[in-house]
Design a protein around this motif. Structure first.
Motif, PDB file in Angstrom:
ATOM      1  N   PHE A   1       0.838  -1.208   0.000  1.00  0.00           N
ATOM      2  CA  PHE A   1       0.000   0.000   0.000  1.00  0.00           C
ATOM      3  C   PHE A   1       0.868   1.252   0.000  1.00  0.00           C
ATOM      4  O   PHE A   1       0.650   2.183  -0.783  1.00  0.00           O
ATOM      5  N   ASP A   2       1.879   1.278   0.871  1.00  0.00           N
ATOM      6  CA  ASP A   2       2.779   2.440   0.925  1.00  0.00           C
ATOM      7  C   ASP A   2       3.477   2.652  -0.419  1.00  0.00           C
ATOM      8  O   ASP A   2       3.611   3.783  -0.897  1.00  0.00           O
ATOM      9  N   ALA A   3       3.925   1.553  -1.041  1.00  0.00           N
ATOM     10  CA  ALA A   3       4.616   1.664  -2.327  1.00  0.00           C
ATOM     11  C   ALA A   3       3.679   2.170  -3.411  1.00  0.00           C
ATOM     12  O   ALA A   3       4.063   2.982  -4.259  1.00  0.00           O
ATOM     13  N   THR A   4       2.426   1.704  -3.375  1.00  0.00           N
ATOM     14  CA  THR A   4       1.445   2.170  -4.367  1.00  0.00           C
ATOM     15  C   THR A   4       1.168   3.647  -4.195  1.00  0.00           C
ATOM     16  O   THR A   4       1.084   4.403  -5.174  1.00  0.00           O
ATOM     17  N   MET A   5       1.039   4.096  -2.954  1.00  0.00           N
ATOM     18  CA  MET A   5       0.776   5.514  -2.697  1.00  0.00           C
ATOM     19  C   MET A   5       1.960   6.389  -3.094  1.00  0.00           C
ATOM     20  O   MET A   5       1.789   7.563  -3.435  1.00  0.00           O
ATOM     21  N   ALA A   6       3.169   5.823  -3.054  1.00  0.00           N
ATOM     22  CA  ALA A   6       4.362   6.598  -3.401  1.00  0.00           C
ATOM     23  C   ALA A   6       4.645   6.598  -4.898  1.00  0.00           C
ATOM     24  O   ALA A   6       5.511   7.345  -5.366  1.00  0.00           O
ATOM     25  N   ALA A   7       3.938   5.767  -5.659  1.00  0.00           N
ATOM     26  CA  ALA A   7       4.180   5.692  -7.100  1.00  0.00           C
ATOM     27  C   ALA A   7       3.729   6.979  -7.783  1.00  0.00           C
ATOM     28  O   ALA A   7       2.849   7.689  -7.308  1.00  0.00           O
ATOM     29  N   GLY A   8       4.357   7.305  -8.888  1.00  0.00           N
ATOM     30  CA  GLY A   8       3.984   8.505  -9.629  1.00  0.00           C
ATOM     31  C   GLY A   8       4.761   9.718  -9.150  1.00  0.00           C
ATOM     32  O   GLY A   8       4.200  10.690  -8.636  1.00  0.00           O
ATOM     33  N   THR A   9       6.092   9.668  -9.298  1.00  0.00           N
ATOM     34  CA  THR A   9       6.937  10.774  -8.844  1.00  0.00           C
ATOM     35  C   THR A   9       6.638  12.066  -9.585  1.00  0.00           C
ATOM     36  O   THR A   9       6.915  13.154  -9.073  1.00  0.00           O
ATOM     37  N   ASP A  10       6.064  11.956 -10.794  1.00  0.00           N
ATOM     38  CA  ASP A  10       5.738  13.165 -11.543  1.00  0.00           C
ATOM     39  C   ASP A  10       4.659  13.979 -10.821  1.00  0.00           C
ATOM     40  O   ASP A  10       4.677  15.217 -10.841  1.00  0.00           O
ATOM     41  N   TYR A  11       3.723  13.290 -10.154  1.00  0.00           N
ATOM     42  CA  TYR A  11       2.677  14.004  -9.425  1.00  0.00           C
ATOM     43  C   TYR A  11       3.244  14.685  -8.181  1.00  0.00           C
ATOM     44  O   TYR A  11       2.814  15.779  -7.809  1.00  0.00           O
ATOM     45  N   ALA A  12       4.208  14.035  -7.514  1.00  0.00           N
ATOM     46  CA  ALA A  12       4.840  14.662  -6.361  1.00  0.00           C
ATOM     47  C   ALA A  12       5.597  15.918  -6.784  1.00  0.00           C
ATOM     48  O   ALA A  12       5.509  16.968  -6.122  1.00  0.00           O
TER      49      ALA A  12
END
Length: 339
Positions: A147-158
């Motif tokens: 779950f943590d890894a899924t929430m952290a995916a998408g560095t472009d959005y961060a």
């Protein structure tokens, strides 16, 4: 001459479960990774994926018919633009988000309990997996980590959020419910004068501490392993809730906001972010998804304004980032006593 489409053909775009699950299965097996150097005969590809050759060939032939993967020669498969999105190293993080052995795939399987939600108005997760959403993650460390890894995916959005807000007046950012710190890392990297605090449950912030240290930010960031329903660390200038409140019904969402307002004090700010816009198909899908998973909901600006008011806050500014994320900056209502 083409005849009148059948009812099945007319409904096919919205009822097909085979293709979405086939894509997830291909992601779970890492097929795109094994094709990174070019097309591979299915027998060899099956060996690399630890799959049955005949079954894998049928799966990939179906996906190739739908534009995901190619079959340049009979029984030999390759990648294309869509299939490349399923590679492990792709910045979009789609493989982790679709893996049937991880949280992303399990999340979608919760929809097999949709009738329970429709009949009761409550989340379906417990009926499918045997425990409420947050309790299930806490009791299953591997799934919690996924779950943590899924929430952290998408560095472009961060990076989009880090660039989409004016941080110039801040010295200390507190990321509340910030997972393993992907957003906080992006903010601190883009703004070297800032310090940060990451707040999440203990197991998550342990992973977050390692992640921030690996990014060279360990000396600029503290972590607090706790619930955001408890009093939060004080001293921050901006308290960030990034895609957090949509996990919760109104009563709990108001409590989380109030905790942020208490910690921010009269001079601080509370920044709400939502990955999806507040209108249209994205909101409609996520609204249903949040209900099925954990009883949450998507909200529009009027909804957030009302929640903020209940928590002693007022909406001071609203911004939309280049990637369409919505940022809602809240300030304390003058004269409000929060603690």
């Amino acid at each position: 001459m083409t005849g009148t489409p059948s009812a099945w053909q007319l409904l096919a775009p919205v009822i097909d479960l085979v293709t979405p699950l086939a894509v997830r299965a291909a992601a779970s097996l890492g097929v795109a990774d094994h094709l990174a150097d070019g097309p591979v005969p299915v027998a060899e590809l099956a060996r690399r994926c630890e799959a049955d050759p005949d079954a894998l060939g049928r799966l990939l032939r179906h996906l190739a018919c739908h534009g995901v993967f190619t079959e340049p020669a009979p029984g030999t498969f390759g990648t294309n633009e869509l299939a490349s999105l399923l590679r492990s190293g792709h910045p979009a993080g789609m493989r982790a988000g679709l893996d049937l052995a991880g949280f992303g795939g399990q999340m979608d399987l919760a929809f097999t309990g949709l009738l329970h939600t429709l009949r009761t108005g409550g989340p379906a997760w417990e009926t499918v997996f045997g425990a409420p959403f947050w309790e299930y993650l806490a009791a299953n460390p591997a799934m919690g980590a996924s779950f943590d890894a899924t929430m952290a995916a998408g560095t472009d959005y961060a990076a989009d959020l880090a660039a989409g807000y004016d941080w110039s007046g801040a010295r200390h950012v507190v990321d509340v419910g910030g997972g393993t710190g992907e957003l906080l890392a992006a903010v601190l990297t883009a703004h070297p004068g800032l310090r940060g605090t990451l707040v999440d449950l203990p197991a998550t912030v342990r992973r977050g501490r390692d992640h921030l240290a690996a990014r060279g930010l360990g000396d600029r960031c503290d972590v607090a392993g706790q619930s955001f329903f408890d009093p939060l660390p004080s001293g921050g200038d901006v308290y960030v809730l990034s895609s957090v409140l949509h996990d919760w019904a109104d009563r709990d969402a108001t409590t989380i906001l109030r905790r942020c307002a208490e910690a921010a004090g009269r001079d601080g700010r509370v920044l709400l972010t939502q990955e999806h816009g507040t209108e249209g198909a994205d909101r409609a899908e996520m609204d249903l998804r949040m209900l099925v998973l954990c009883g949450g909901r998507e909200r529009g600006l009027d909804d957030y304004t009302a929640l903020a008011a209940e928590a002693g806050l007022t909406v001071a500014a609203v911004h939309t980032t280049p990637l369409g994320q919505v940022l809602i900056a809240c300030a304390p209502v003058p004269g409000t006593h929060l603690s």
